[in-house]
Design a protein around this motif. Structure first.
Motif, PDB file in Angstrom:
ATOM      1  N   LYS A  58       3.958  -1.765  -2.314  1.00 57.92           N
ATOM      2  CA  LYS A  58       5.008  -2.940  -2.337  1.00 57.92           C
ATOM      3  C   LYS A  58       4.095  -4.251  -2.827  1.00 57.92           C
ATOM      4  N   THR A  59       3.116  -4.348  -2.895  1.00 57.71           N
ATOM      5  CA  THR A  59       2.446  -5.394  -3.558  1.00 57.71           C
ATOM      6  C   THR A  59       2.774  -5.344  -5.087  1.00 57.71           C
ATOM      7  N   LEU A  60       2.896  -4.210  -5.616  1.00 60.97           N
ATOM      8  CA  LEU A  60       3.226  -4.035  -6.980  1.00 60.97           C
ATOM      9  C   LEU A  60       4.404  -4.446  -7.702  1.00 60.97           C
ATOM     10  N   SER A  61       5.199  -4.978  -6.745  1.00 61.28           N
ATOM     11  CA  SER A  61       6.310  -5.786  -7.397  1.00 61.28           C
ATOM     12  C   SER A  61       6.232  -6.865  -7.895  1.00 61.28           C
ATOM     13  N   ALA A  62       4.842  -7.217  -7.687  1.00 61.73           N
ATOM     14  CA  ALA A  62       4.288  -8.708  -8.381  1.00 61.73           C
ATOM     15  C   ALA A  62       4.111  -8.497  -9.841  1.00 61.73           C
ATOM     16  N   VAL A  63       3.772  -7.290 -10.168  1.00 65.01           N
ATOM     17  CA  VAL A  63       3.471  -7.060 -11.676  1.00 65.01           C
ATOM     18  C   VAL A  63       4.954  -7.290 -12.388  1.00 65.01           C
ATOM     19  N   ASP A 100       4.828  -1.628 -21.614  1.00 64.53           N
ATOM     20  CA  ASP A 100       5.119  -2.258 -20.291  1.00 64.53           C
ATOM     21  C   ASP A 100       4.598  -1.626 -19.226  1.00 64.53           C
ATOM     22  N   GLN A 101       4.581  -0.221 -19.484  1.00 68.87           N
ATOM     23  CA  GLN A 101       4.157   0.871 -18.489  1.00 68.87           C
ATOM     24  C   GLN A 101       2.582   0.631 -18.493  1.00 68.87           C
ATOM     25  N   LYS A 102       2.016   0.670 -19.823  1.00 69.14           N
ATOM     26  CA  LYS A 102       0.613   0.627 -20.129  1.00 69.14           C
ATOM     27  C   LYS A 102      -0.089  -0.733 -19.502  1.00 69.14           C
ATOM     28  N   ALA A 103       0.784  -1.787 -19.577  1.00 64.81           N
ATOM     29  CA  ALA A 103       0.394  -3.136 -19.178  1.00 64.81           C
ATOM     30  C   ALA A 103       0.124  -3.199 -17.687  1.00 64.81           C
ATOM     31  N   TYR A 104       1.212  -2.490 -17.174  1.00 65.11           N
ATOM     32  CA  TYR A 104       1.194  -2.116 -15.614  1.00 65.11           C
ATOM     33  C   TYR A 104      -0.193  -1.604 -15.109  1.00 65.11           C
ATOM     34  N   GLN A 105      -0.401  -0.363 -15.952  1.00 62.97           N
ATOM     35  CA  GLN A 105      -1.641   0.200 -15.223  1.00 62.97           C
ATOM     36  C   GLN A 105      -2.938  -0.442 -15.465  1.00 62.97           C
ATOM     37  N   ASP A 106      -2.970  -1.429 -16.373  1.00 66.47           N
ATOM     38  CA  ASP A 106      -4.101  -2.346 -16.588  1.00 66.47           C
ATOM     39  C   ASP A 106      -4.062  -3.661 -15.866  1.00 66.47           C
ATOM     40  N   PRO A 108      -4.281  -6.522 -13.091  1.00 63.12           N
ATOM     41  CA  PRO A 108      -5.261  -6.572 -11.878  1.00 63.12           C
ATOM     42  C   PRO A 108      -4.551  -6.202 -10.662  1.00 63.12           C
ATOM     43  N   ALA A 109      -3.188  -6.590 -10.318  1.00 64.11           N
ATOM     44  CA  ALA A 109      -2.678  -6.183  -9.134  1.00 64.11           C
ATOM     45  C   ALA A 109      -2.582  -4.493  -9.024  1.00 64.11           C
ATOM     46  N   HIS A 110      -2.497  -3.827  -9.836  1.00 64.58           N
ATOM     47  CA  HIS A 110      -2.643  -2.444 -10.069  1.00 64.58           C
ATOM     48  C   HIS A 110      -3.747  -1.957  -9.673  1.00 64.58           C
ATOM     49  N   LEU A 111      -4.824  -2.498 -10.518  1.00 57.79           N
ATOM     50  CA  LEU A 111      -6.408  -1.968 -10.131  1.00 57.79           C
ATOM     51  C   LEU A 111      -6.826  -2.498  -8.829  1.00 57.79           C
ATOM     52  N   ALA A 112      -6.220  -3.451  -8.330  1.00 54.35           N
ATOM     53  CA  ALA A 112      -6.677  -3.671  -6.879  1.00 54.35           C
ATOM     54  C   ALA A 112      -6.161  -2.894  -5.814  1.00 54.35           C
ATOM     55  N   PHE A 113      -4.691  -2.547  -6.086  1.00 58.12           N
ATOM     56  CA  PHE A 113      -4.103  -1.645  -5.350  1.00 58.12           C
ATOM     57  C   PHE A 113      -5.001  -0.233  -5.346  1.00 58.12           C
TER      58      PHE A 113
END
Lengths: 132, 132
Positions: A58-63, A100-106, A108-113
């Motif tokens: 759920k933290t990923l909605s911040a991306v 956008d999908q690639k930007a999400y993969q990279d 910081p919030a996704h990497l932290a998750f």
């Protein structure tokens, strides 16, 4: 949307977000990538691990590139041969573009998750789709 | 939504549907079941079979319980170990309730689709989710 209608809506106190939902839902050039992910926990049935993974997702909605985020668990639908109800948690995201999908993969919030939550799962399967 | 706002929106010529999208999206008691299905064709890469399956899936929007229908094909996202891009067609449906999902399974349009299109696929995997 005409300027008149935009002004009238503004006069009604409707937010830009509400107007965007009622109007075209995505940006110009949008392809609408649905990123559908299924997770199997190392400790299936462990309520704490499940809660941690759900919270993490759920933290990923911040991306900012994440247009929609739906975090789920198996529904109690009829058990049929074709139904895989063995996963523990699901995630469905909508992106406008491949970039956008690639930007999400990279992001910081996704990497932290991934760093915080990947020890929780033993298997993950990702299906990425575009409209047919 | 206040009556004033409703009247003002009506005055703008916005349809009830547009207003409904901006407001609560689903019926009272809704659980929001996402029915996510992936198909592998008997003849992968066969354009005719792919088109038939996609067309067949799109007929399913006629089933009244289907709130949303998205028919997809694999997106050209980055190939990673966890990404399964081997499927040919995907389907994502939203239902309000388990009863609606069951009614869909038994609906004549769904049964006709299965009869017409099931010879096209060799494998199907279904994931049904509810919000976590």
């Amino acid at each position: 949307m005409s300027l008149d209608r935009r002004e009238a809506l503004a006069g009604l106190g409707l937010t830009a977000a509400a107007v965007a939902i009622a109007g075209p839902a995505r940006a110009e050039g949008s392809v609408g990538i649905r990123h559908q992910v299924f997770f199997w926990l190392n400790r299936p049935g462990n309520a704490e691990d499940l809660a941690k993974l759900v919270s993490g997702l759920k933290t990923l909605s911040a991306v900012p590139q994440v247009r929609e985020l739906h975090v789920g668990v198996p529904a109690g639908t009829e058990q049929r041969d074709v139904v895989d109800a063995s996963f523990d948690v699901s995630e469905l995201m909508l992106f406008d573009t491949l970039a956008d999908q690639k930007a999400y993969q990279d992001h910081p919030a996704h990497l932290a998750f991934v760093k915080a939550c990947s020890p929780l799962w033993r298997k993950v399967v990702v299906y990425d789709t575009v409209p047919a």
